[in-house]
Scaffold this motif. Sequence first.
Motif, PDB file in Angstrom:
ATOM      1  N   MET A 136     -12.833  -2.905   0.193  1.00 25.66           N
ATOM      2  CA  MET A 136     -11.742  -3.292  -0.689  1.00 25.66           C
ATOM      3  C   MET A 136     -10.989  -2.059  -1.190  1.00 25.66           C
ATOM      4  SD  MET A 136     -10.128  -5.787  -2.087  1.00 25.66           S
ATOM      5  CE  MET A 136      -9.036  -6.126  -3.458  1.00 25.66           C
ATOM      6  N   THR A 137     -11.730  -1.055  -1.659  1.00 28.62           N
ATOM      7  CA  THR A 137     -11.097   0.164  -2.158  1.00 28.62           C
ATOM      8  C   THR A 137     -10.348   0.877  -1.045  1.00 28.62           C
ATOM      9  OG1 THR A 137     -12.843   0.419  -3.806  1.00 28.62           O
ATOM     10  CG2 THR A 137     -11.514   2.360  -3.323  1.00 28.62           C
ATOM     11  N   TRP A 138     -10.983   0.960   0.124  1.00 29.47           N
ATOM     12  CA  TRP A 138     -10.365   1.602   1.281  1.00 29.47           C
ATOM     13  C   TRP A 138      -9.046   0.928   1.621  1.00 29.47           C
ATOM     14  CZ3 TRP A 138      -9.062   0.260   6.300  1.00 29.47           C
ATOM     15  CH2 TRP A 138      -8.880   1.316   7.201  1.00 29.47           C
ATOM     16  N   GLU A 139      -9.018  -0.409   1.640  1.00 34.38           N
ATOM     17  CA  GLU A 139      -7.805  -1.159   1.962  1.00 34.38           C
ATOM     18  C   GLU A 139      -6.731  -0.963   0.901  1.00 34.38           C
ATOM     19  OE1 GLU A 139      -6.943  -2.644   4.607  1.00 34.38           O
ATOM     20  OE2 GLU A 139      -8.861  -2.460   5.658  1.00 34.38           O
ATOM     21  N   LEU A 140      -7.132  -0.886  -0.371  1.00 37.20           N
ATOM     22  CA  LEU A 140      -6.171  -0.685  -1.453  1.00 37.20           C
ATOM     23  C   LEU A 140      -5.400   0.608  -1.254  1.00 37.20           C
ATOM     24  CD1 LEU A 140      -4.968  -1.345  -4.260  1.00 37.20           C
ATOM     25  CD2 LEU A 140      -6.934  -0.158  -5.262  1.00 37.20           C
ATOM     26  N   PHE A 141      -6.110   1.695  -0.996  1.00 38.30           N
ATOM     27  CA  PHE A 141      -5.438   2.977  -0.807  1.00 38.30           C
ATOM     28  C   PHE A 141      -4.646   2.994   0.489  1.00 38.30           C
ATOM     29  CE2 PHE A 141      -8.635   4.241  -3.941  1.00 38.30           C
ATOM     30  CZ  PHE A 141      -7.831   4.945  -4.822  1.00 38.30           C
ATOM     31  N   ASN A 142      -5.094   2.253   1.476  1.00 37.94           N
ATOM     32  CA  ASN A 142      -4.348   2.151   2.730  1.00 37.94           C
ATOM     33  C   ASN A 142      -2.982   1.508   2.489  1.00 37.94           C
ATOM     34  OD1 ASN A 142      -4.396   2.862   5.399  1.00 37.94           O
ATOM     35  ND2 ASN A 142      -5.593   1.144   6.100  1.00 37.94           N
ATOM     36  N   VAL A 143      -2.956   0.427   1.718  1.00 35.36           N
ATOM     37  CA  VAL A 143      -1.706  -0.268   1.419  1.00 35.36           C
ATOM     38  C   VAL A 143      -0.782   0.611   0.580  1.00 35.36           C
ATOM     39  CG1 VAL A 143      -0.681  -2.233   0.192  1.00 35.36           C
ATOM     40  CG2 VAL A 143      -2.700  -2.579   1.630  1.00 35.36           C
ATOM     41  N   ILE A 144      -1.340   1.236  -0.466  1.00 34.02           N
ATOM     42  CA  ILE A 144      -0.530   2.099  -1.331  1.00 34.02           C
ATOM     43  C   ILE A 144       0.085   3.251  -0.529  1.00 34.02           C
ATOM     44  CG2 ILE A 144      -0.585   3.716  -3.271  1.00 34.02           C
ATOM     45  CD1 ILE A 144      -2.800   1.963  -4.492  1.00 34.02           C
ATOM     46  N   GLY A 145      -0.735   3.903   0.288  1.00 35.14           N
ATOM     47  CA  GLY A 145      -0.243   5.023   1.088  1.00 35.14           C
ATOM     48  C   GLY A 145       0.809   4.593   2.100  1.00 35.14           C
ATOM     49  N   THR A 146       0.603   3.445   2.726  1.00 36.30           N
ATOM     50  CA  THR A 146       1.557   2.948   3.715  1.00 36.30           C
ATOM     51  C   THR A 146       2.914   2.686   3.083  1.00 36.30           C
ATOM     52  OG1 THR A 146      -0.192   1.939   5.066  1.00 36.30           O
ATOM     53  CG2 THR A 146       2.043   1.079   5.343  1.00 36.30           C
ATOM     54  N   ILE A 147       2.928   2.016   1.940  1.00 37.31           N
ATOM     55  CA  ILE A 147       4.189   1.727   1.255  1.00 37.31           C
ATOM     56  C   ILE A 147       4.880   3.019   0.833  1.00 37.31           C
ATOM     57  CG2 ILE A 147       5.208   0.712  -0.823  1.00 37.31           C
ATOM     58  CD1 ILE A 147       3.054  -1.480  -0.657  1.00 37.31           C
ATOM     59  N   ALA A 148       4.124   3.925   0.225  1.00 34.77           N
ATOM     60  CA  ALA A 148       4.716   5.163  -0.284  1.00 34.77           C
ATOM     61  C   ALA A 148       5.283   6.018   0.835  1.00 34.77           C
ATOM     62  CB  ALA A 148       3.663   5.946  -1.071  1.00 34.77           C
ATOM     63  N   PHE A 149       4.527   6.187   1.922  1.00 36.39           N
ATOM     64  CA  PHE A 149       5.012   7.035   3.007  1.00 36.39           C
ATOM     65  C   PHE A 149       6.119   6.363   3.813  1.00 36.39           C
ATOM     66  CE2 PHE A 149       1.398  10.324   3.656  1.00 36.39           C
ATOM     67  CZ  PHE A 149       2.071  11.194   2.821  1.00 36.39           C
ATOM     68  N   ALA A 150       6.094   5.030   3.923  1.00 35.49           N
ATOM     69  CA  ALA A 150       7.202   4.332   4.582  1.00 35.49           C
ATOM     70  C   ALA A 150       8.494   4.566   3.808  1.00 35.49           C
ATOM     71  CB  ALA A 150       6.896   2.838   4.682  1.00 35.49           C
ATOM     72  N   LEU A 151       8.430   4.475   2.490  1.00 37.37           N
ATOM     73  CA  LEU A 151       9.605   4.748   1.658  1.00 37.37           C
ATOM     74  C   LEU A 151      10.039   6.205   1.774  1.00 37.37           C
ATOM     75  CD1 LEU A 151       8.766   2.725  -1.577  1.00 37.37           C
ATOM     76  CD2 LEU A 151      10.624   2.281   0.038  1.00 37.37           C
ATOM     77  N   SER A 152       9.065   7.101   1.826  1.00 35.90           N
ATOM     78  CA  SER A 152       9.380   8.513   1.983  1.00 35.90           C
ATOM     79  C   SER A 152      10.127   8.761   3.290  1.00 35.90           C
ATOM     80  CB  SER A 152       8.086   9.342   1.951  1.00 35.90           C
ATOM     81  OG  SER A 152       8.351  10.699   2.172  1.00 35.90           O
ATOM     82  N   GLY A 153       9.670   8.123   4.365  1.00 37.48           N
ATOM     83  CA  GLY A 153      10.353   8.259   5.648  1.00 37.48           C
ATOM     84  C   GLY A 153      11.754   7.687   5.623  1.00 37.48           C
ATOM     85  N   VAL A 154      11.931   6.546   4.943  1.00 35.57           N
ATOM     86  CA  VAL A 154      13.258   5.934   4.816  1.00 35.57           C
ATOM     87  C   VAL A 154      14.209   6.875   4.083  1.00 35.57           C
ATOM     88  CG1 VAL A 154      14.556   4.070   3.718  1.00 35.57           C
ATOM     89  CG2 VAL A 154      12.454   3.551   4.950  1.00 35.57           C
ATOM     90  N   ILE A 155      13.734   7.483   3.008  1.00 37.26           N
ATOM     91  CA  ILE A 155      14.581   8.376   2.220  1.00 37.26           C
ATOM     92  C   ILE A 155      15.051   9.557   3.063  1.00 37.26           C
ATOM     93  CG2 ILE A 155      14.620   9.958   0.255  1.00 37.26           C
ATOM     94  CD1 ILE A 155      12.659   8.038  -1.138  1.00 37.26           C
ATOM     95  N   VAL A 156      14.125  10.171   3.809  1.00 37.88           N
ATOM     96  CA  VAL A 156      14.504  11.307   4.649  1.00 37.88           C
ATOM     97  C   VAL A 156      15.494  10.866   5.725  1.00 37.88           C
ATOM     98  CG1 VAL A 156      13.666  13.015   6.307  1.00 37.88           C
ATOM     99  CG2 VAL A 156      12.368  12.572   4.223  1.00 37.88           C
ATOM    100  N   ALA A 157      15.256   9.705   6.345  1.00 40.48           N
ATOM    101  CA  ALA A 157      16.158   9.200   7.380  1.00 40.48           C
ATOM    102  C   ALA A 157      17.558   8.963   6.821  1.00 40.48           C
ATOM    103  CB  ALA A 157      15.599   7.905   7.972  1.00 40.48           C
ATOM    104  N   MET A 158      17.634   8.419   5.608  1.00 39.80           N
ATOM    105  CA  MET A 158      18.934   8.183   4.984  1.00 39.80           C
ATOM    106  C   MET A 158      19.606   9.496   4.603  1.00 39.80           C
ATOM    107  SD  MET A 158      17.899   4.852   2.728  1.00 39.80           S
ATOM    108  CE  MET A 158      19.419   4.783   1.834  1.00 39.80           C
ATOM    109  N   GLU A 159      18.819  10.490   4.182  1.00 37.48           N
ATOM    110  CA  GLU A 159      19.372  11.805   3.877  1.00 37.48           C
ATOM    111  C   GLU A 159      19.989  12.436   5.125  1.00 37.48           C
ATOM    112  OE1 GLU A 159      19.275  12.150  -0.024  1.00 37.48           O
ATOM    113  OE2 GLU A 159      19.417  14.036   1.050  1.00 37.48           O
TER     114      GLU A 159
END
Length: 204
Positions: free
Chosen positions: A1-24
């Motif tokens: 459960m803990t492993w999956e929680l951090f997996n989801v948080i990291g996926t969302i955060a890094f996906a957004l990070s990639g979107v921001i760089v792509a838009m820049e």
Amino acid sequence: MTWELFNVIGTIAFALSGVIVAMEEDYDIMGVYILGFVTAFGGGAVRNLLIGLPVTALWDQGTLFTIAIVVMTIAFLFPIWLNSWLKWGHFFDAVGLAAFSIQGALFAKSMGLPLSAVLAAAVLTGTGGGIIRDVLAGRKPLVFRSDIYVLWAILGGLIVGFNAASSTWELLVLMMAIILLRMLSVQYKWQLPHKKTAERQAES
């Protein structure tokens, strides 16, 4: 459960990070998706290769792929709140770094690997996607810049590796601490020791 929680948080955060760089960089929608995907999943793929898992293990994350697509689509269609890289990009990158470094360490630890492997998994999972993102975008990777970055992933790996944090709430506190330390290092320009060659010093 803990492993999956951090997996989801990291996926969302890094996906957004990639979107921001792509838009820049003014990428089209396919560039946004590609950069978001490699940022969210690149670190895990590199980690799996290092610790001996098959590359095909990456494709067993159907739910995370769906989450990443939804997040990237919303961010692309409604970009008003993502306009500033300096304001939001470093924050999302810090969240991804914290969540994925802890998740990578937990993953390696669950396999019974030694501390060295736990640290390597924390660093590669936390920084691998960001390195690939920056290289594809033609930027100097954050991990190689003067402000402290990779040290916080090592810190997360050490704390998990030595069982200093094991419960969900302890790991969440650790994640918030890494985010805070990363943002403080950006705000106050904390640096690790570094040297320039004589030629580089003359140029500057």
